[in-house]
Write an enzyme that holds these catalytic residues in place. Sequence first.
Site, PDB file in Angstrom:
ATOM      1  N   HIS A 842       0.848  -1.187   0.000  1.00  0.00           N
ATOM      2  CA  HIS A 842       0.000   0.000   0.000  1.00  0.00           C
ATOM      3  C   HIS A 842       0.888   1.243   0.000  1.00  0.00           C
ATOM      4  CE1 HIS A 842      -3.164  -2.764   1.934  1.00  0.00           C
ATOM      5  NE2 HIS A 842      -3.402  -2.624   0.648  1.00  0.00           N
ATOM      6  N   GLU A 845       1.288   3.782   2.906  1.00  0.00           N
ATOM      7  CA  GLU A 845       1.812   3.338   4.199  1.00  0.00           C
ATOM      8  C   GLU A 845       3.341   3.420   4.182  1.00  0.00           C
ATOM      9  OE1 GLU A 845      -0.066  -0.470   4.496  1.00  0.00           O
ATOM     10  OE2 GLU A 845      -2.063   0.407   4.569  1.00  0.00           O
ATOM     11  N   HIS A 939       2.925  -3.389   7.008  1.00  0.00           N
ATOM     12  CA  HIS A 939       1.904  -2.402   6.635  1.00  0.00           C
ATOM     13  C   HIS A 939       1.924  -1.225   7.593  1.00  0.00           C
ATOM     14  CE1 HIS A 939      -0.757  -4.519   3.645  1.00  0.00           C
ATOM     15  NE2 HIS A 939       0.055  -5.498   4.000  1.00  0.00           N
ATOM     16  N   GLU A1024       1.531  -4.343  11.421  1.00  0.00           N
ATOM     17  CA  GLU A1024       0.959  -3.013  11.229  1.00  0.00           C
ATOM     18  C   GLU A1024       1.679  -2.014  12.123  1.00  0.00           C
ATOM     19  OE1 GLU A1024      -1.545  -2.241   9.253  1.00  0.00           O
ATOM     20  OE2 GLU A1024      -2.537  -4.132   8.783  1.00  0.00           O
TER      21      GLU A1024
HETATM   22 ZN   LIG Z   1      -1.851  -1.814   4.391  1.00  0.00          ZN
END
Ligand SMILES: [Zn+2]
Length: 1150
Positions: A842, A845, A939, A1024
Amino acid sequence: MWQEMNKPKMATEKGASRVLMLLGQLERLNEGPKASDTDATRQITGRILHIIQTQEKTRKEMMSKGSSGMDVILSTLENTRDLQTTLNILSILNELLTVGGGRRTGVFVSKGGTAILLQLLVSSSKDLPLNEELMLHIHSLLFKVGPKDRKFGVKARLNGALNVTVNQVKHNLQNHKLLLPCLQVLRVYSGNLVNAVSLGKSGALELMFEIIGPFSKKSTTLLKVALDTLAALLKSKMNARWAVDRGYMPTLLAIYQDWHRNDTRHRHMIIRKSILGCIKNLTNIKLGRKAFIDANGMRILYNTSTECLPVRTLDPLVNTSSLIMRKCFPKNRLPLPTIKSVYQYPLPHILAGGPVAQLHSLPPGVDDVVDESDENEGTEVDTENDTENEDDETGHKTQNDDIETDINKLRPRQMQARPFDELRVYERFCLEFTQYFKVNDFQSPGSVTPLSVDPNLHNPLIIPTKQNRRPKNIQPPRSNDPPLDLDSISISKALEGKPDPDLACSLGRLVLDGEISVNGESVNGPQEESGDQAVIEVPDTAALLPLHDPDLYLEMVKGTRSVPAYTEVAYPDYFGHVALNLREPILERAYGVQRTKIFQDIERLIHPSDILDRVVYDLDNQSCPIPDNGESLKFNSKFESGNLRKAIQIRKFEYDLILNSDINSNHYHQWFYFEVGNMRPGVRYRFNIINCEKSNSQFNYGMQVLMYSVQEAINGSPQWVRTGSDICYYKNHFSRSSIAAGGQKGKSYFSMTFTVTFQQKDDVCYFAYHYPYTYSMLKMHLQKLSGMCTNEIYYRQDELCETLGGNSCPLLTITAMPESSSNEHISQFRSRPVVFLSSRVHPGETNSSWVMKGSLEFLMSCSPQAQSLRESYIFKIIPMLNPDGVINGNHRCSLSGEDLNRQWQNPNAELHPTIYHAKSLLQYLRATGRTPLVFCDYHGHSRKKNVFMYGCSVKETVWQTNVNTSNCDLHEDLGYRTLPKLLSQMAPAFSLSSCSFVVERSKEATARVVVWREIGVQRSYTMESTLCGCDQGKYKGLQIGTRELEEMGAQFCVGLLRLRRFTNPLELHNHNSHLLDMENDLKDPRSIPNITSPTTYVLEEDEPAFLEEVDYSAESNDENDPDFEPDLQDNRVLPDPSSDSEISRQDSLT
Ligand SMILES: [Zn+2]
């Protein structure tokens, strides 16, 4: 417990008190022939009333547990035809229920008392003339009981009681003694929407408008109840329409103004608030909003609110007013020709039914910025939709639909997706397993062979070992035809003496195409030749930033291919970023920020002549002349990872900014990165990003934007700093097309607003959503890292594939060199388990890239831990899964307009090449018996704090569902818990309690779930990292910076090293057989309490939602509003807050 009560036995008990004796007598009378005992019944009930009026303890006796007093009383009430007996009993009940709180009322309700009372009300209403005392008693009791009986509204309607009460109100408008209890009961009835409709038809609305009126100190209790009843009735659209048609909107506004003017000591704030409550409900319908505007409601509420602002106790009025004004604020269209990205990229083919096909299926010329279809109010539906609020508590879903319940889907699928012959080509990325050595190979210069060329797999390949001492090998950059000529860049590294104080006046742009642009004017020719041009000093950061080199960066930029064909380089990427030594606390939110910002927005409507509305930057219309009046800021985003579509000057120091959609998409924007120049120092500038899509943001909880000042960089502080005050995120008045809102109509965009005071004169500053990390930066870092390679490190960089946009996707292999060419050493070398890491699927990010940088630097470092780690594993790393998205300033997608982390189940080789080849490589590893021990995809999380992991566990998923666990007797290795547990012990930013191991249906196509299920990697994770900061551990209360992110990446590696120690070497040898007994001390689930956060629906987010502190208040959440009338017809209605304290509550959150 009441149901357990036995038949009465008090009459036979010795020493029974007098009241119990009387009740016993009453009970016997109830069983006997009724008519003859009227006198006796009347006498006994009279005596009971007398006793309980004088002795509290007798009331307790009657209501004590096990007593059947209530049964006897109710049975007498039901059976008697005698008025005096009835009145006696009503008085007894009044006495009993006045104290004792909810329990006594509960007993009354559970014994069917409500229905008996309602029947009594209806039957008494048939006797004329009506007995006033009886009506008074019944209504007083109903008012006590009603709010405690969840079925009260339905019972009242079914018993036909509604009209009786309405008639009582109608005939007693001057009789306040009886009017008040009747109104109070009416208020309870009207809490039920079906009742509200029915009461409206019976004329209850007219009655309320007769009762309410201008300021008066008399009968304020009555007024308050009438207003609340009116507000409840107006929740019905039919009633609201009736009231608007009769012109009651101006009436209510006039009444409100009258109270505002006369209630100078604010004694009647609650009445004023109730008037606003009625206005608020009227504005739920479009007609009401129009009437509000026509009646000058905006100005009235704006002015009254402004006058209320200094008095803090009047906040509820200001907040409700602000809510009404925002609801009625005419919706604007975004000032864009289309919401589709400015840039389009032709795809090799378009998947039918895919997002791009949908984008193209719109007829040409369709206006996708606003909906074409009219909003219809529709017909009244609330009579058919019996939305009984009594049923609310039972109607709630307690279970999350998103959790995977299909047990077969939770079991690893041992399927071979592709024949091994097809997978064989991936051997080229795994040479360490197949290369073999000859003794004389060790004499020749060893180096990891760069494998951008197809290797000849049948010839023996040479790999270097520690024994080969040889100079570092720096790989040349990929030899693309350089599309750009960098010869004439206006930058010099060696500037003698002090910088010119006026230097910054000349801060132009780094232009790569030979044309230099300084202060907006183009100058041809190389910089050195034009003597008047200032030369920009590059801060010397070599010592601080070992992986950064401005010249190398420019070199890398040359090979980067962007869709807009960028020719400029942003200064921060060129100069580099030195992590701050300062602590940057999570911002404390000042009280009332959101309100102030909203009032400023409302002023646009009230004082339209103050609004400049001047376009100062526009990617859609690049030929549009940009005013150069010296009074406007200058914007730019035409550089790698840049994202800003349009800037509009609203007031002298306020700008609306619009972000660009991801390429081949019409939404998904959140990431921003742009340049601002021509600012005045010491002035507060307000910036509003007006087309945000998410319903809430960490910007409401202390996160700041990032700013990079070129002047500061030149003065020795080249760094991104958290900046901005008065930051908040709220729903605005720009309507969002249903085309980009998943078909939902009537949605609005959100504004993210921040205020900045620039310190330096003639500066050029950059703003970003998070610390930028471009693709060119990755290439530069990799180049530098390969230069760090020592003889102990086996480092190889391959090209996994080329992206759609023609950029290379690097794949790294890092491990330790074999000790020697001996069989034993080579065997050890080849038997190391594989750890597979990836990040930045992504593009928005960027924090994931900084974490990856930390991991890579650690892996390439010379510390004993790093060496030991390299000796333990073979690392396969894809540091950027979505280079095209990163380069082009996307937030979520690749050039195919799709979220690549939703393509892992069935990636398309042409459209999703990086995912296709990454998955194939994993399949190859599995097919050759080298299934990775750990897979982790890095992420960033936009809505949670800390760093945490998502994993996959069948058991924990099953626990979250109602699936019968007996039919799936699960034996699950708990090894998946070990790594997160270790990380929580070592990494300060890591939070174990935020981790989740639930498999969600909506995530079934993500890397984590597919690698777990199809490749069979038990330890398959998403890691994350917060974009905001931490609320636990050493960094509690601080915003996250690149230092902390890089540290996390390094600690992740240390965690892997410890995991190795917890893992039996013998079993590691055959690590496909999962069970790793040595982890026992860590995998006891009891030692990890509450590790799994239940998930909720999250659209467009690949993470489970968080149940943290974010308050989806007034302007954000349509679904959580308990007093909001569900309506399928009029979607333009904005959500209300469940209470008016919402805004202030949100303000108080940090
Ligand atoms: Zn992500």
